[in-house]
Write an enzyme that holds these catalytic residues in place. Structure first.
Site, short mmCIF file in Angstrom:
data_model
loop_
_atom_site.label_atom_id
_atom_site.label_comp_id
_atom_site.label_asym_id
_atom_site.label_seq_id
_atom_site.Cartn_x
_atom_site.Cartn_y
_atom_site.Cartn_z
N ARG A 214 13.72 9.99 -3.17
CA ARG A 214 14.06 10.24 -1.78
C ARG A 214 14.65 8.99 -1.09
O ARG A 214 15.55 8.36 -1.63
CB ARG A 214 12.83 10.81 -1.04
CG ARG A 214 12.51 12.24 -1.52
CD ARG A 214 11.14 12.76 -1.09
NE ARG A 214 10.92 12.74 0.34
CZ ARG A 214 11.21 13.73 1.20
NH1 ARG A 214 11.78 14.84 0.75
NH2 ARG A 214 10.93 13.64 2.48
N ASP B 224 9.26 4.66 11.93
CA ASP B 224 9.54 6.07 12.25
C ASP B 224 9.75 6.11 13.75
O ASP B 224 9.02 5.41 14.49
CB ASP B 224 8.33 6.96 11.86
CG ASP B 224 8.65 8.46 11.91
OD1 ASP B 224 9.25 8.91 12.90
OD2 ASP B 224 8.30 9.18 10.96
N TYR C 208 -0.99 9.67 11.77
CA TYR C 208 0.31 9.15 11.29
C TYR C 208 1.02 8.39 12.40
O TYR C 208 1.54 7.28 12.18
CB TYR C 208 1.17 10.31 10.78
CG TYR C 208 2.57 9.90 10.40
CD1 TYR C 208 2.83 9.30 9.17
CD2 TYR C 208 3.65 10.09 11.27
CE1 TYR C 208 4.12 8.90 8.81
CE2 TYR C 208 4.94 9.71 10.92
CZ TYR C 208 5.16 9.11 9.69
OH TYR C 208 6.44 8.71 9.35
N1 LIG Z 1 12.19 11.50 5.38
C1 LIG Z 1 12.41 11.34 6.68
O1 LIG Z 1 13.18 12.09 7.30
C2 LIG Z 1 11.70 10.25 7.43
C3 LIG Z 1 11.60 10.32 8.82
C4 LIG Z 1 10.94 9.30 9.50
C5 LIG Z 1 10.40 8.24 8.80
N2 LIG Z 1 10.52 8.20 7.45
C6 LIG Z 1 9.94 7.05 6.72
O2 LIG Z 1 10.87 6.62 5.74
C7 LIG Z 1 10.17 6.23 4.54
C8 LIG Z 1 10.67 7.05 3.37
O3 LIG Z 1 10.59 8.43 3.68
P1 LIG Z 1 10.46 9.54 2.54
O4 LIG Z 1 10.51 10.85 3.22
O5 LIG Z 1 11.43 9.23 1.44
O6 LIG Z 1 8.96 9.22 2.05
P2 LIG Z 1 8.05 10.13 1.10
O7 LIG Z 1 8.90 10.82 0.11
O8 LIG Z 1 7.16 10.98 1.95
O9 LIG Z 1 7.12 9.01 0.43
C9 LIG Z 1 7.69 7.89 -0.24
C10 LIG Z 1 6.78 7.45 -1.36
O10 LIG Z 1 5.60 6.86 -0.85
C11 LIG Z 1 4.74 6.75 -1.95
N3 LIG Z 1 3.33 6.69 -1.53
C12 LIG Z 1 2.69 7.48 -0.64
N4 LIG Z 1 1.39 7.12 -0.56
C13 LIG Z 1 1.22 6.07 -1.42
C14 LIG Z 1 0.12 5.28 -1.81
N5 LIG Z 1 -1.10 5.47 -1.31
N6 LIG Z 1 0.31 4.30 -2.72
C15 LIG Z 1 1.54 4.12 -3.26
N7 LIG Z 1 2.62 4.84 -2.94
C16 LIG Z 1 2.45 5.81 -2.03
C17 LIG Z 1 5.00 7.96 -2.87
O11 LIG Z 1 5.22 7.45 -4.18
P3 LIG Z 1 5.00 8.37 -5.52
O12 LIG Z 1 5.91 9.53 -5.35
O13 LIG Z 1 5.39 7.45 -6.63
O14 LIG Z 1 3.56 8.76 -5.54
C18 LIG Z 1 6.28 8.56 -2.26
O15 LIG Z 1 7.25 8.90 -3.22
C19 LIG Z 1 8.69 6.42 4.84
O16 LIG Z 1 8.13 5.21 5.29
C20 LIG Z 1 8.69 7.44 5.97
O17 LIG Z 1 7.54 7.36 6.79
C21 LIG Z 1 11.14 9.18 6.74
#
Ligand SMILES: NC(=O)c1ccc[n+]([C@@H]2O[C@H](COP(=O)([O-])OP(=O)(O)OC[C@H]3O[C@@H](n4cnc5c(N)ncnc54)[C@H](OP(=O)(O)O)[C@@H]3O)[C@@H](O)[C@H]2O)c1
Length: 246
Positions: free
Chosen positions: A14, A140, A153
């Site tokens: 992602r 975020d 969160y």
């Molecule tokens: N997606 C969006 O639209 C959005 C919006 C606002 C903010 N964000 C921020 O942008 C960043 C990336 O977003 P995303 O949607 O790509 O994130 P995501 O897919 O929800 O999570 C990213 C990775 O975090 C890892 N993770 C979660 N808990 C963990 C733990 N306890 N120890 C180690 N690794 C852990 C997981 O790794 P594994 O898969 O290897 O377990 C997961 O693949 C995040 O900080 C998110 O809060 C995203």
């Protein structure tokens, strides 16, 4: 970024994988951290190493195990001998409706989004200082404007925003610390946003009337790492204007 070394947490998939791809394309060597996504991490590594052999290593850890966090920095030094940037991207995300919040929900959300970035930054600071390096925290927009039913969160990301400014103060002048605050980029893989109506409602509230792409976040990270030597303590919203459309 040629020859520089970056540690990206949660980098296998992602948004994290997009950050890895752009930093790598611009010449960085990478330590990609993952927790459960071993196959994605290996596939990402293989793809990037096809372009530049020896440029990507992997490290597995649950970031809730705080005592293990210094070993991530040690793994980077063992493999590459230096560290220039830490990107705190890993995050857990799920709703915590009032009345149903447990201590383990709190521990997981605060642990991955706030506590781990602090203790990783603390472990990395001595080596980042040597390179005049930087830290980028993925925050975020809901750090400032709460997302309904996500109290823990929101609090964790609010803490991460405060941590970003506080670390910038503590680690200056050698280390810059900044954040990127995504708006809607990739939908969560479960929960209420599987519904078309919920998605439409969020998109409507952006000014650009669409979601962003992981590369939008990744390019902003690359800017903060490589092209922003006079920027520290700042958090850039990459949200299609959502945060000014209250
Ligand atoms: N997606 C969006 O639209 C959005 C919006 C606002 C903010 N964000 C921020 O942008 C960043 C990336 O977003 P995303 O949607 O790509 O994130 P995501 O897919 O929800 O999570 C990213 C990775 O975090 C890892 N993770 C979660 N808990 C963990 C733990 N306890 N120890 C180690 N690794 C852990 C997981 O790794 P594994 O898969 O290897 O377990 C997961 O693949 C995040 O900080 C998110 O809060 C995203």
């Amino acid at each position: 970024m040629r020859g520089k070394v970056m540690l990206v947490t949660g980098g296998a998939r992602r948004v994290g994988a997009a950050i890895c791809r752009i930093l790598h394309a611009r010449g960085a060597n990478l330590m990609v951290h993952y927790r459960n996504s071993a196959q994605d991490a290996q596939a990402l590594q293989a793809g990037l190493e096809a372009a530049r052999p020896g440029s990507v290593a992997l490290v597995q850890a649950d970031l809730l195990e705080t005592a293990r966090l210094p070993s991530l920095v040690e793994a980077v030094l063992d493999r590459f001998g230096r560290l220039d940037a830490l990107v705190n991207n890993a995050s857990s995300f799920f709703p915590t409706p009032m009345g149903e919040i447990t201590e383990s929900h709190w521990d997981e959300l605060i642990g991955s989004n706030l506590k781990a970035p602090l203790f990783l930054a603390q472990a990395a600071a001595p080596v980042l200082r040597k390179q005049h390096g930087c830290i980028v925290n993925i925050v975020d927009i809901h750090a400032e404007w709460p997302l309904k039913r996500h109290v823990a969160y929101n609090a964790a990301k609010g803490g991460l925003a405060a941590l970003t400014r506080s670390l910038a103060q503590e680690l200056a002048p050698e280390i810059r610390v900044n954040g990127v605050s995504p708006g809607p980029i990739l939908w969560p893989e479960e929960g209420e946003w599987q519904e078309e109506d919920a998605r439409r409602h969020i998109i409507e509230r952006t000014l650009l009337k669409r979601t962003g792409e992981p590369a939008d976040i990744a390019r902003t990270v690359a800017f903060l790492v490589a092209d922003a030597p006079y920027v520290t303590g700042q958090i850039i919203a990459v949200d299609g204007g959502r945060s000014v459309n209250l």
